[in-house]
Structures are given as C-alpha cells and as structure tokens.
Design an enzyme around this catalytic site. Structure first.
Site, PDB file in Angstrom:
ATOM      1  N   TYR A   1     -44.002  21.500 -34.509  1.00 24.21           N
ATOM      2  CA  TYR A   1     -44.854  22.666 -34.291  1.00 24.21           C
ATOM      3  C   TYR A   1     -44.007  23.788 -33.712  1.00 24.21           C
ATOM      4  CZ  TYR A   1     -48.652  25.576 -32.398  1.00 24.21           C
ATOM      5  OH  TYR A   1     -49.505  26.614 -32.101  1.00 24.21           O
TER       6      TYR A   1
ATOM      7  N   ASP B   1     -35.940  24.837 -31.208  1.00 23.22           N
ATOM      8  CA  ASP B   1     -37.166  25.248 -30.544  1.00 23.22           C
ATOM      9  C   ASP B   1     -37.325  24.364 -29.307  1.00 23.22           C
ATOM     10  OD1 ASP B   1     -39.648  25.860 -29.621  1.00 23.22           O
ATOM     11  OD2 ASP B   1     -40.676  25.671 -31.555  1.00 23.22           O
TER      12      ASP B   1
ATOM     13  N   LYS C   1     -43.276  27.599 -22.070  1.00 19.01           N
ATOM     14  CA  LYS C   1     -43.808  26.596 -21.134  1.00 19.01           C
ATOM     15  C   LYS C   1     -43.110  26.638 -19.759  1.00 19.01           C
ATOM     16  CE  LYS C   1     -46.115  24.349 -24.834  1.00 19.01           C
ATOM     17  NZ  LYS C   1     -45.820  24.015 -26.198  1.00 19.01           N
TER      18      LYS C   1
HETATM   19  C1  LIG Z   1     -46.100  24.988 -27.430  1.00 12.65           C
HETATM   20  C2  LIG Z   1     -45.058  25.168 -28.460  1.00 12.65           C
HETATM   21  C3  LIG Z   1     -44.909  26.367 -29.157  1.00 12.65           C
HETATM   22  C4  LIG Z   1     -45.879  27.487 -29.042  1.00 12.65           C
HETATM   23  O1  LIG Z   1     -45.930  28.035 -27.779  1.00 12.65           O
HETATM   24  P1  LIG Z   1     -47.224  28.901 -27.336  1.00 12.65           P
HETATM   25  O2  LIG Z   1     -46.854  29.440 -26.012  1.00 12.65           O
HETATM   26  O3  LIG Z   1     -48.362  27.923 -27.317  1.00 12.65           O
HETATM   27  O4  LIG Z   1     -47.422  29.950 -28.371  1.00 12.65           O
HETATM   28  C5  LIG Z   1     -43.825  26.501 -30.000  1.00 12.65           C
HETATM   29  N1  LIG Z   1     -42.948  25.506 -30.164  1.00 12.65           N
HETATM   30  C6  LIG Z   1     -43.064  24.328 -29.527  1.00 12.65           C
HETATM   31  C7  LIG Z   1     -42.038  23.279 -29.723  1.00 12.65           C
HETATM   32  C8  LIG Z   1     -44.132  24.115 -28.671  1.00 12.65           C
HETATM   33  O5  LIG Z   1     -44.278  22.938 -28.072  1.00 12.65           O
END
Ligand SMILES: *Cc1c(COP(=O)(O)O)cnc(C)c1O
Length: 420
Positions: free
Chosen positions: A144, A239, A267
């Site tokens: 994701y 990511d 995060k």
């Molecule tokens: C949570 C997440 C996102 C998206 O971040 P948001 O702040 O929810 O838009 C993107 N990449 C990874 C790996 C994530 O866990």
C-alpha cells in the site's frame, strides 16, 4: 462489555461520514462490528466512550511508537501553538526536523515535508518521473502506498479486506503506467524489466511489507531490487511510511543494509501529528520546484505544530539507546507465545501479524489464503478481553515503548487461553 455509547455515536456519525468513518479501515465491517469511539488514550491504553479500557496494539496504525500522550511531545506542541498555528512561511523547526531525519537516514540528501503518506508517495513518484523522463512505475501486489490514483492497484489492507481489487473512480489511464510485480519474487520483476526496461521510472516497495499483514522481504530480495534498478537507470523508492523510525532509527534501509534512491516517511516522523516526508538523492530532489520543473506544494506543509511533534518524538528515539532492542524483545515474546499456541505469525521487530493461513505468508497470494472469519473471531475474543488490535487480518500489530512488561504478559495469557 458495554459499548452502548459507541453504538449511539456510530449511528450519528453514519449520518455524516460514509460508513461513519474518516478512513475505511476503522469501520470494523470485516469483523462484523461497529467501531468503538475513543475518548482518550494514555501510554499503552485507549479508553472508549463507555469507559472500557484496552491495551492498544494499533497505536494509531503506526505513529505511536512511544505510546499515547507522550508528555514531551504534547508539551512541544503546546509550546509551538503558543506562537501561532500556521504561518505558511519558513521557520526554524523545518531545518531542525530535516537535520534529525538526514542524520539518521543519510540517503535523504534533500527532502520535503508534506502532510500525509499519500502525499509523500505521490510526490516522490512524480519527482522520479520528472527526473528520469519516464512514465512507468513498478509496484508490488499487496503493498500500500496511499490512495493516490496511480497506486490503487492491488493495494493491500483496506482494499484487500473489502475484496475490492481496484477503486471505482480511477480512470483506466491513471493506472496503465503502473506495472505489478509479486513481492519476494525476483522473476516477476525481471520479466517487467525485460519487457519495459528503459521505460520504468521507479520501482516502489515497502522494504518490509506491512499492509497485507507483515511480510518480511526474503533474503536478497531488496539487494536484487537495488541491483536491477541500478542497471536500468530506474529510481528505487523505499516507502518507509511504516518502517521509518520503526525497524530502526535509520528505518528499514539501515535494518536491511540496502540504500534506496528515494525514501518516503510518515506515521512516526510526525509524532502523532499530520506530517510526512519524501526525499532522496540531491540530483533527483533538485528537480522539484522551485529549483526544477516538478511541481509540488502545500499550504500547511511544514506546519510548525506538526514539525515540533516530529522533532520531539525523533529526539526521544535518538536518545533512548535501548529502545529498539526492547521493542524487539517484546515482539519476540508475543511471537513466541503465539507460535506455541499454534498461530502462524510473521514478525519483524515491533511489527507483527497473526495469519489464519495453512502456509507461511510470503506474498499477496499467500496472504489472501487467510481465513478472515477465523481472524474476526480472534479479534472479538481479544477485544472482549481488553486487547485492541486492527479490525482486519491484513494489518500489523504495533508495539510501543509504552507497552509494559505486565501488559505484554497479560496479552500472552489471553492468547494462551484461546482455542483456534
Ligand atoms: C500508511 C501508509 C501510507 C499512507 O499514509 P497516509 O498518511 O495514510 O496517507 C503510505 N505507505 C505506507 C507504506 C503506509 O503504511
């Protein structure tokens, strides 16, 4: 367990927000429940509107590595707010945060502060495309990367649980440059490079996948990605929105010893406030406006209150020398108990998922073999016993430094008494 007030609030919320929620994973639909409304949180506990208290292993889906309501972070935010909430202009905090990030993740030679992980990834991909002059990107099934149009293809968690393969409202043209590979499968990547080699701007990957449940990279997989991208002049993007400051101070790239060209953070980096970051090699980031022609902007980017939370959180992580070892020990204890009780568990450090599968989970296809009804039963059991986990099979359990040994031990006792 009395959840009457949460149920009433949910009814009201449902009149305003789709499904009563502001992010679909909160809806609890897949575990046959309605969401709990949280009144407050402290340390490793969250308390709902009916006064029920739970040990929290969701930790706001990752940010709260220091637990809830960490005093130093809250004080930093309060102090910052005393000077105004937003300037839409430069301030010292931005430099301070950038310095901490770069000191720990040196591959981020230049960086930009943004407001969400979605925005960070979207911007990183744009920069990679601008720099290479190529259009295609490779992503992995089950990873994701936020909800921007081009990346909502086999995107794990929320989408996986709801069995929606793609999102409605995304024109086909937006995803036709998104190529799909299989996590932990080198051949699937080689095939794409053979076919599209010099059209691929970037390979984006969760260096340890955590949005189809936790799926660690197999040995050599990240090294392979490093090599094949280098051979083709393709940008490798890690990511690290979940793994940054989670697997180690230097993120997954330090943990696994593989250095990407670009990195996205979110995060933890915001200390619980809306803040995310993208960055990487200087020459790539120099393509971003106003230096270059890749446009990216934000009214609230670098918001002083959010930045102050990030500085405070990362400052604590930097000075707490044994924090990551301790998180790992707590994770190991939970993992051991789960394994001994017959559960199938994947863990890396303080990220952990219990899978209801026959086989061990190494990619999206094996993750999908999970019996989500069994997960729903386990989820309800834990909740009724005061243990709060994600209402989806395809998420991680997050451990924080606020999880006390007693609460970990209590969780282990609850797990031991469960009959699969
Ligand atoms: C949570 C997440 C996102 C998206 O971040 P948001 O702040 O929810 O838009 C993107 N990449 C990874 C790996 C994530 O866990």
């Amino acid at each position: 367990m009395n959840t009457k007030k949460s149920e009433e609030l949910y009814q009201r919320a449902s009149g305003f927000m789709p499904g009563g929620v502001n992010s679909p994973v909160r809806a609890c639909k897949n575990v046959g429940k309605t969401p709990l409304f949280i009144e407050r949180a402290e340390g490793d506990k969250i308390i709902d509107a009916d006064g029920n208290e739970y040990i929290d292993y969701v930790c706001s889906w990752g940010p709260n590595i220091l637990g809830h309501g960490k005093k130093e972070i809250i004080q930093a935010v309060k102090n910052s707010c005393d000077n105004g909430l937003t300037f839409g202009a430069c301030h010292r905090g931005e430099i301070a945060l950038a310095e901490i990030i770069q000191r720990n993740i040196p591959s981020m030679e230049m960086l930009r502060l943004v407001n969400s992980g979605t925005e960070a990834v979207m911007s990183a991909v744009r920069a990679a495309r601008g720099y290479t002059g190529r259009d295609k990107i490779v992503k992995f099934e089950g990873c994701y990367h936020g909800h921007s149009d081009g990346l909502l293809v086999r995107a794990g968690s929320g989408l996986l649980t709801g069995a929606i393969p793609d999102s409605a409202g995304v024109p086909k043209g937006y995803t036709e440059n998104t190529l799909l590979a299989v996590y932990n499968n080198e051949q699937s990547v080689e095939d794409l490079f053979e076919k599209y080699g010099n059209e691929i701007a970037a390979v984006i990957v969760e260096p340890c996948a955590a949005n189809m449940g936790v799926v660690p990279p197999k040995k050599g997989f990240l090294e392979f990605l490093r090599k094949i991208t280098e051979q083709h002049g393709t940008i490798l993007i890690f990511d690290e929105v979940i793994t940054g400051f989670r697997l180690s101070l230097g993120g997954a790239q330090k943990y696994y010893g593989v250095t990407p060209d670009m990195t996205t953070l979110g995060k933890i980096v915001g200390g619980g406030m809306p803040l995310a970051v993208y960055g990487g090699k200087r020459e790539i980031m120099e393509c971003v406006a106003p230096l270059g022609s890749v446009y990216q902007a934000g009214t609230l980017s670098g918001n002083p209150a959010a930045v102050s939370a990030g500085i405070a959180a990362l400052g604590i992580l930097e000075s707490a020398t044994e924090l990551y070892e301790q998180l790992d020990e707590k994770g190991a204890k939970l993992e051991k108990t789960l394994a001994e009780s017959g559960f199938n568990v994947n863990r890396v450090g303080s990220l952990l998922t219990v899978f209801f599968t026959e086989r061990s989970v190494t990619d999206y296809d094996t993750a999908k073999t999970s019996d989500t009804n069994k997960y729903a039963k386990f989820y309800s059991y834990l909740l009724e016993n005061g243990v709060y986990t994600a209402p989806s099979q395809f998420e991680a359990m997050f451990i924080s430094s606020a999880h006390s040994d007693e609460d970990i031990e209590y969780t282990c006792q609850v797990i031991k008494q469960y009959r699969i």
